[in-house]
Scaffold this motif. Sequence first.
Motif, short mmCIF file in Angstrom:
data_model
loop_
_atom_site.label_atom_id
_atom_site.label_comp_id
_atom_site.label_asym_id
_atom_site.label_seq_id
_atom_site.Cartn_x
_atom_site.Cartn_y
_atom_site.Cartn_z
N VAL A 57 38.60 43.21 36.18
CA VAL A 57 38.20 43.72 37.48
C VAL A 57 38.99 42.93 38.52
O VAL A 57 38.95 41.70 38.55
CB VAL A 57 36.70 43.59 37.72
N LEU A 58 39.73 43.65 39.39
CA LEU A 58 40.63 43.05 40.35
C LEU A 58 40.21 43.42 41.77
O LEU A 58 39.45 44.38 41.98
CB LEU A 58 42.06 43.53 40.10
N ASP A 59 40.72 42.67 42.74
CA ASP A 59 40.44 43.05 44.12
C ASP A 59 41.33 44.22 44.53
O ASP A 59 42.13 44.72 43.73
CB ASP A 59 40.57 41.85 45.06
N ALA A 60 41.21 44.65 45.77
CA ALA A 60 41.93 45.84 46.22
C ALA A 60 43.43 45.66 46.15
O ALA A 60 44.18 46.65 46.09
CB ALA A 60 41.50 46.20 47.64
N LEU B 26 33.37 44.71 27.59
CA LEU B 26 32.15 44.78 28.40
C LEU B 26 32.24 43.74 29.50
O LEU B 26 32.42 42.55 29.21
CB LEU B 26 30.92 44.54 27.53
N VAL B 27 32.12 44.16 30.76
CA VAL B 27 32.17 43.24 31.90
C VAL B 27 30.95 43.48 32.78
O VAL B 27 30.60 44.63 33.08
CB VAL B 27 33.45 43.44 32.73
N HIS B 28 30.30 42.40 33.19
CA HIS B 28 29.20 42.45 34.16
C HIS B 28 29.76 41.93 35.49
O HIS B 28 30.06 40.74 35.63
CB HIS B 28 28.02 41.59 33.70
N PHE B 29 29.90 42.84 36.45
CA PHE B 29 30.58 42.53 37.70
C PHE B 29 29.60 42.52 38.87
O PHE B 29 28.79 43.44 39.01
CB PHE B 29 31.67 43.57 37.96
N THR B 30 29.68 41.47 39.69
CA THR B 30 28.92 41.40 40.93
C THR B 30 29.91 41.32 42.09
O THR B 30 30.71 40.38 42.17
CB THR B 30 27.99 40.17 40.95
N LEU C 193 35.54 55.05 29.57
CA LEU C 193 35.31 53.91 30.45
C LEU C 193 34.16 54.27 31.38
O LEU C 193 34.23 55.24 32.13
CB LEU C 193 36.57 53.60 31.26
N THR C 194 33.09 53.48 31.33
CA THR C 194 31.89 53.76 32.12
C THR C 194 31.67 52.67 33.16
O THR C 194 31.73 51.48 32.84
CB THR C 194 30.65 53.87 31.22
N LEU C 195 31.44 53.08 34.40
CA LEU C 195 31.05 52.20 35.48
C LEU C 195 29.67 52.65 35.95
O LEU C 195 29.50 53.81 36.36
CB LEU C 195 32.03 52.27 36.66
N ARG C 196 28.69 51.75 35.93
CA ARG C 196 27.32 52.13 36.26
C ARG C 196 26.54 50.90 36.68
O ARG C 196 26.95 49.76 36.42
CB ARG C 196 26.64 52.78 35.06
N ARG D 29 29.23 47.54 47.09
CA ARG D 29 28.62 46.77 48.18
C ARG D 29 28.52 45.30 47.78
O ARG D 29 28.47 44.96 46.59
CB ARG D 29 27.21 47.29 48.49
N LYS D 30 28.47 44.43 48.76
CA LYS D 30 28.32 43.01 48.49
C LYS D 30 27.03 42.76 47.71
O LYS D 30 25.96 43.24 48.07
CB LYS D 30 28.28 42.21 49.80
N GLY D 31 27.15 42.03 46.60
CA GLY D 31 26.00 41.72 45.76
C GLY D 31 25.64 42.79 44.77
O GLY D 31 24.75 42.58 43.93
N GLN D 32 26.28 43.95 44.84
CA GLN D 32 25.98 45.03 43.89
C GLN D 32 26.48 44.64 42.51
O GLN D 32 27.61 44.18 42.34
CB GLN D 32 26.64 46.34 44.33
N THR D 33 25.64 44.80 41.51
CA THR D 33 26.00 44.49 40.12
C THR D 33 26.31 45.77 39.38
O THR D 33 25.54 46.73 39.43
CB THR D 33 24.86 43.73 39.42
N LEU D 34 27.43 45.77 38.68
CA LEU D 34 27.85 46.92 37.90
C LEU D 34 28.16 46.50 36.48
O LEU D 34 28.65 45.39 36.23
CB LEU D 34 29.10 47.57 38.52
N VAL D 35 27.87 47.39 35.55
CA VAL D 35 28.25 47.21 34.15
C VAL D 35 29.46 48.09 33.90
O VAL D 35 29.45 49.28 34.20
CB VAL D 35 27.10 47.60 33.21
N ILE D 36 30.52 47.48 33.39
CA ILE D 36 31.76 48.19 33.10
C ILE D 36 32.03 48.04 31.61
O ILE D 36 32.28 46.93 31.12
CB ILE D 36 32.93 47.63 33.93
#
Length: 594
Positions: free
Chosen positions: A195-198, A326-330, A356-359, A171-178
């Motif tokens: 992290v890439l777009d669609a 480690l990537v912090h993605f918004t 590989l963990t996405l959370r 979702r827009k603004g959702q932060t994930l740790v990868i």
Amino acid sequence: ILDGDQNAIKEFGADGAMDASMFAHTFAKAGTYYVRVADYLESGKASNFYRIIAGNYPVVASAYPLGVELGKTRSVSLWGYDLGVANVPVKGAASPGEEDAIMLRPKTPHGFAFNEVKLAVGQEPETDASGANVTAAKAQMVSVPVTINGRIDAPAKDGTPVENYYRFHARKGQTLVIDVNARRLGSDLDSVVDVLDAKGEPIERATVRAVLETATTLSERDSASRGIRLLSPTGINVGDYIMIGGEVDRVEALPAGPDSDMFFDSFGGQRLAYFDTTTEAHAVDKPVYKVRIFPPGKQFAPNGLPLVRLYYRNDDGGPGYDKDSLVHFTAPADGDYLVRLRDVRGLGGATFAYRLTLREPAPDFRLSVSPQNPNVPAGGCIPITVTASRMDEFNGPIDVSLKDLPAGFHANTGIIAPDQVTTTLLLSADANATLALAVPLQAAGRAKAGARILSHTADPEDNLKLIALAPKPDLLVTSETKEVVLEPGGTAQVTISIQRENGFGGRVPLEVRNLPPRVKVADVGLNGVLITEEQNRRTFTIEALPQAAPIEQLIYVGGTIETRARQQNSYEAPQAILLKVRPKQNALAKVTHP
């Protein structure tokens, strides 16, 4: 390994993976062979000790998958030497003394394996890589949160490296740790994550604008050093962001003089890089830029200096992550996104496994303690440093204490304050204290993250953290100053006295512990704050930098007995000093007009 003519026939450890400490080799023919051991960095010092054990042992070289979901049981495949067993069932329950890992030592027809293998115990639902997800078009769809067990296969016959792709929705603004867990579990993978777009295009996370240029000088520096010599520090202040190569650092301390380094934020002896950039080695005369960080897509009129676009990408995750990413993605908008995982060298194979963990972020911390084997002198006081590794941007206060101390031993409690990672506890023993045997050193921390209560012990996997009672100390330290009040940019005096015992007559360097950020001991030259052989008392200056934030915090002063021995040699004043940094008062008087 060398043959009888001193020709190298096999080398281990060059990439820093598991075979740096454990390997096997099958000899093609009988004869005389040699093992040559060297330091990868070509250094030589007393701490470079080693022990070689050689023989026909059952050895586990790797396992797949590298972990198990908490509470679940699954079959784990083993690869190694003289095992006689290919698969073992493993239940996801942490081993005693481990918080999120299980130590596996499988039983083989030749007895238990010579070594243990560390497997992760994960909190998220788990799945396996499909094996077909090697292009963006074939990306494997996953649901967050998830941990994916996979492997980077060997490059194609034409040398094309293999990449793995995963598609997820955010979702827009959702932060994930990868994050990737591979090298820390013995894998040969040196990961890099994007992290890439669609459509498989990079996503911009920030704009970096250079506003001042200088360069490195004097000598090259590795990717860990917190100090780097700059040609000129003019125009750079504490707290500024600096870009060197592809890494973004933050200034911790300015050079103390013309022949000094500039120091950058660090943790555990490793320089910190911000915005998921990766620290690098730097040559002499490499450009260095003071930079300002702006939102993605920001445009500026040219100023003759670089304008850099940062993307969601990481090679090495920083302290504690080794070669793992480690990537912090918004998410910038609702939609699907791709994670691309590959080996930074373009390698792959059976031993290049990963998790590989996405959370979503789960703020937390882990603790360590130093020294781990304190010798407490009867009637004396020593410092114990507790360090927090903050996870997922957790920045709350952590209450720290020592548990289950024996009779006659005492320790204060402490707080690891926000924006800090350490605190000092004072551990003392009564003059008449007795101790028949060493007792466990148990440091514990407790904090809140939202509605969650976080509680951890320091170094839970180390069962040899022990407190011992030592003879009366050679040095007693007293803090004559009880309180220090500072304003940003101001200074204050601290007076310390010492009492020498047991015939000790040497000089005593003093050290101030638990200082908050942007507060330091004023520069006093090469030897620091020193009480010479002829002195028993010393006054020195504490300075609050202009960037210091308001805070009240206890600080401690101790003395060190200079020795080459590795025994406990720091003795603390049992009296704490209350340090207060107050907001700077306006120097101009307020004028009221009629």
